[in-house]
Scaffold this active site. Sequence first.
Site, PDB file in Angstrom:
ATOM      1  N   LYS A 211     -62.997 -59.281  39.268  1.00 10.08           N
ATOM      2  CA  LYS A 211     -64.271 -58.704  38.818  1.00 10.08           C
ATOM      3  C   LYS A 211     -64.157 -57.187  38.708  1.00 10.08           C
ATOM      4  O   LYS A 211     -63.381 -56.548  39.413  1.00 10.08           O
ATOM      5  CB  LYS A 211     -65.410 -59.086  39.766  1.00 10.08           C
ATOM      6  CG  LYS A 211     -65.234 -58.587  41.181  1.00 10.08           C
ATOM      7  CD  LYS A 211     -66.383 -59.020  42.067  1.00 10.08           C
ATOM      8  CE  LYS A 211     -66.235 -58.462  43.474  1.00 10.08           C
ATOM      9  NZ  LYS A 211     -66.285 -56.998  43.536  1.00 10.08           N
ATOM     10  N   LYS A 240     -66.514 -58.171  48.277  1.00 10.91           N
ATOM     11  CA  LYS A 240     -65.759 -56.976  47.932  1.00 10.91           C
ATOM     12  C   LYS A 240     -66.680 -55.907  47.337  1.00 10.91           C
ATOM     13  O   LYS A 240     -67.772 -56.203  46.870  1.00 10.91           O
ATOM     14  CB  LYS A 240     -64.651 -57.319  46.932  1.00 10.91           C
ATOM     15  CG  LYS A 240     -63.640 -58.337  47.450  1.00 10.91           C
ATOM     16  CD  LYS A 240     -62.742 -57.731  48.519  1.00 10.91           C
ATOM     17  CE  LYS A 240     -61.673 -58.717  48.962  1.00 10.91           C
ATOM     18  NZ  LYS A 240     -62.118 -59.640  49.997  1.00 10.91           N
ATOM     19  N   ASP A 241     -66.178 -54.675  47.336  1.00 12.89           N
ATOM     20  CA  ASP A 241     -66.938 -53.547  46.825  1.00 12.89           C
ATOM     21  C   ASP A 241     -67.432 -53.805  45.401  1.00 12.89           C
ATOM     22  O   ASP A 241     -66.768 -54.472  44.608  1.00 12.89           O
ATOM     23  CB  ASP A 241     -66.082 -52.278  46.807  1.00 12.89           C
ATOM     24  CG  ASP A 241     -65.632 -51.876  48.199  1.00 12.89           C
ATOM     25  OD1 ASP A 241     -64.758 -52.574  48.738  1.00 12.89           O
ATOM     26  OD2 ASP A 241     -66.159 -50.889  48.728  1.00 12.89           O
ATOM     27  N   LYS A 242     -68.578 -53.216  45.074  1.00  7.15           N
ATOM     28  CA  LYS A 242     -69.093 -53.339  43.716  1.00  7.15           C
ATOM     29  C   LYS A 242     -68.363 -52.382  42.783  1.00  7.15           C
ATOM     30  O   LYS A 242     -67.797 -52.795  41.773  1.00  7.15           O
ATOM     31  CB  LYS A 242     -70.601 -53.058  43.676  1.00  7.15           C
ATOM     32  CG  LYS A 242     -71.149 -53.052  42.247  1.00  7.15           C
ATOM     33  CD  LYS A 242     -72.634 -52.810  42.190  1.00  7.15           C
ATOM     34  CE  LYS A 242     -73.104 -52.814  40.740  1.00  7.15           C
ATOM     35  NZ  LYS A 242     -74.567 -52.610  40.618  1.00  7.15           N
TER      36      LYS A 242
END
Length: 713
Positions: A211, A240-242
């Site tokens: 992503k 997970k981090d954006k």
Amino acid sequence: MARSSSLSEAEAGVSCFASTLPGFRGVLKHRYSDFIVHEVARDGTLVQLTSFDLPTECVDVKEEEKAAPSADADHSQALESFRALCGDADCEALRGLLERVAAGGDNDVSPVILSPDADKAHRSEVHNFFKKNFKFLVTDTVEHSDGVQRCIRMRLGSGAGGGRGGGGGGRGRKRKNMGASDWRDDRPFDSRGSSNWSDHVGKFLRFHLYKENKDTQEALGVIGKMLGLQPRSFGFAGTKDKRAVTSQQVTVFKVPANRLAALNNRLFGIKVGNFCYVKEGLVLGQLMGNRFTITLRGVIAESEDVIKAAADGLGKNGFINYYGLQRFGSGSVPTHLVGAALLRGEWKAAVNLILDPREGERDDINEQRKHYKEHGDIDKALRNFPRHLVAERAILQCLKKCPGNYLQALKGIPRTLRMMYVHSYQSYLWNHAATMRVEKYGISQVVEGDLVYNKESPPEESTSVDIAETDDGHTNSSEIDLCSEAQPEETIQSVKIVDSGDLLKGTYTFDDVVLPLPGSQAIFPGNAVAEIYHEMAKKVIFMIEMTSFSVKFCDNEWKYIEIWFFFCQDGISLTENAHGVKEFSIASMKGGYRRLFQRPIDFQWELMTYTDESLSLAETDLDVLSRTKPKEANDLVTSDQAQDKLEEASDTSMPTNGSGSLENKPTGNSDTSPRKLAIKLAFTLPASCYATMAIRELLKTSTSVAYQKTLSC
């Protein structure tokens, strides 16, 4: 607490550094592709998107469930029965769906939502009607667009050419034995799969989720919506981090790989691949760590020697293993304050902290918060609050059913999220204790009274400590970054207090020192560090109530005034329960331990120059695929270019050399543009460690979003 900005590092207890080496200026996450994360699975393998091929195993579905209705099929009698059950409008909607299915245009058969139905018993009757009369159709219950009512959705089953995410007809089975003692909250919710799955194939499809600039919850929400699955159908080891490019493992119950792979050309900023069938689904915490590739742009230093010394120092000296600011949220109401209210039993105060207006939020959302606070219109708030305000909407839904029952409203928040409020308070105490330990005793050696993992304890005496006892694993707040590095360690060794004998033997070093996260089974250090926990918890915390009114001034102009009133509340006891609600009591939690110090693993770095800000300075998984499988990857990359409006230029890439030496690598083709300096870092951290804290040690500056924005200007 009313604030004009989000929590600062100092307020979160993040104050010390592991070394006195000078830092330098560098911009973190200038582009989301400057922050690349690969999950490290429990077996130590790096999770990368390397293939879109389907698994060799096939999934069989009963023949009667594969076939769509033929064009001449007679459903007149069933339709009349459905008309009597649901009325003329819904009957005509079903007739239209059947006609489109019979025409053979599977790709154009969109789901149909029936009229709102508040009667649960009647909805069950409708579901059973479809199971009996239209096995090729699948139904489920969804929320109406008004955010309040419930409707039945019907669509073509997967075996007939689309629709359901289970590989077969039939409505998803209900959750069983929810009240039984053998039900474990951390099991993946697997009620949406097919009941006709081949015995030789694992019941879970595991895939790699890639992503870009999306958080895990958002990405899985998009996939789930396309497949007709609830978010909780997916299992993963950690979010997970954006603002990053990330790859991680995900599992889903009884979904054929071809159905998931078919979505790739319709997904934006999301790709799925590396499919295989496995026997068990993932749950939170089932990872070894994360591999980071981080590029810092706009590097400015007195000399390259300063940069070299700082980078080498990070690899050698490590960093204080603080909880990063993500743990406490990005809004003006830090999540540890909500946690403090919960621990005190101040249910209404906690609800107000979550719902009330706040500084720094989007104007349209804040207007809706203000309107609700002034008028208490729950229906309007539910219609207008965005979907990503998970906690807020959950509270409002409960208050609509049980007005004034604030405790029940708080319990309506998905467990993963509501427990994060309490855990963020534990993290707040831990950070302050870590700062005191470093300031008082330094970092050169272990001292008497320190807590360490017991090297003399045999493996069988290891203690399992559930710091974050999660179940859903599928929800997120708009403000809380539940990144995988924030997830606690699942199993830890037993600990001991260092005594004089240990110091004489030299058994332990500073690397072995741990600090507790308060709980009933956690041991506190045997030195002055223990005091900071109780001192911080007993401190008076200000709670706030806002009153607004209009005032007519001497110029005859009415103006809207807001006044915030501060109320003192008692502190928190770490040993006693202030109320009878166990899940909101530290005394009822087991607690745990966290290493005070961490060194990056397999640390590498390189220095490079660039002229074009739009160029990516590190390769993503899609970049690699575009080189090895250009046609397959490029077909998928093309659709993403229109999606990235914040960063209009599409990413290109350059390979890394994996070197730890100082090498100036130019990128960009312009001879006239000034050359800029960047440093690219690659390292692995265990689960629960924050990469931002490693970057903070390198730069010797704040990693807060507000500060980084000033550097990007």
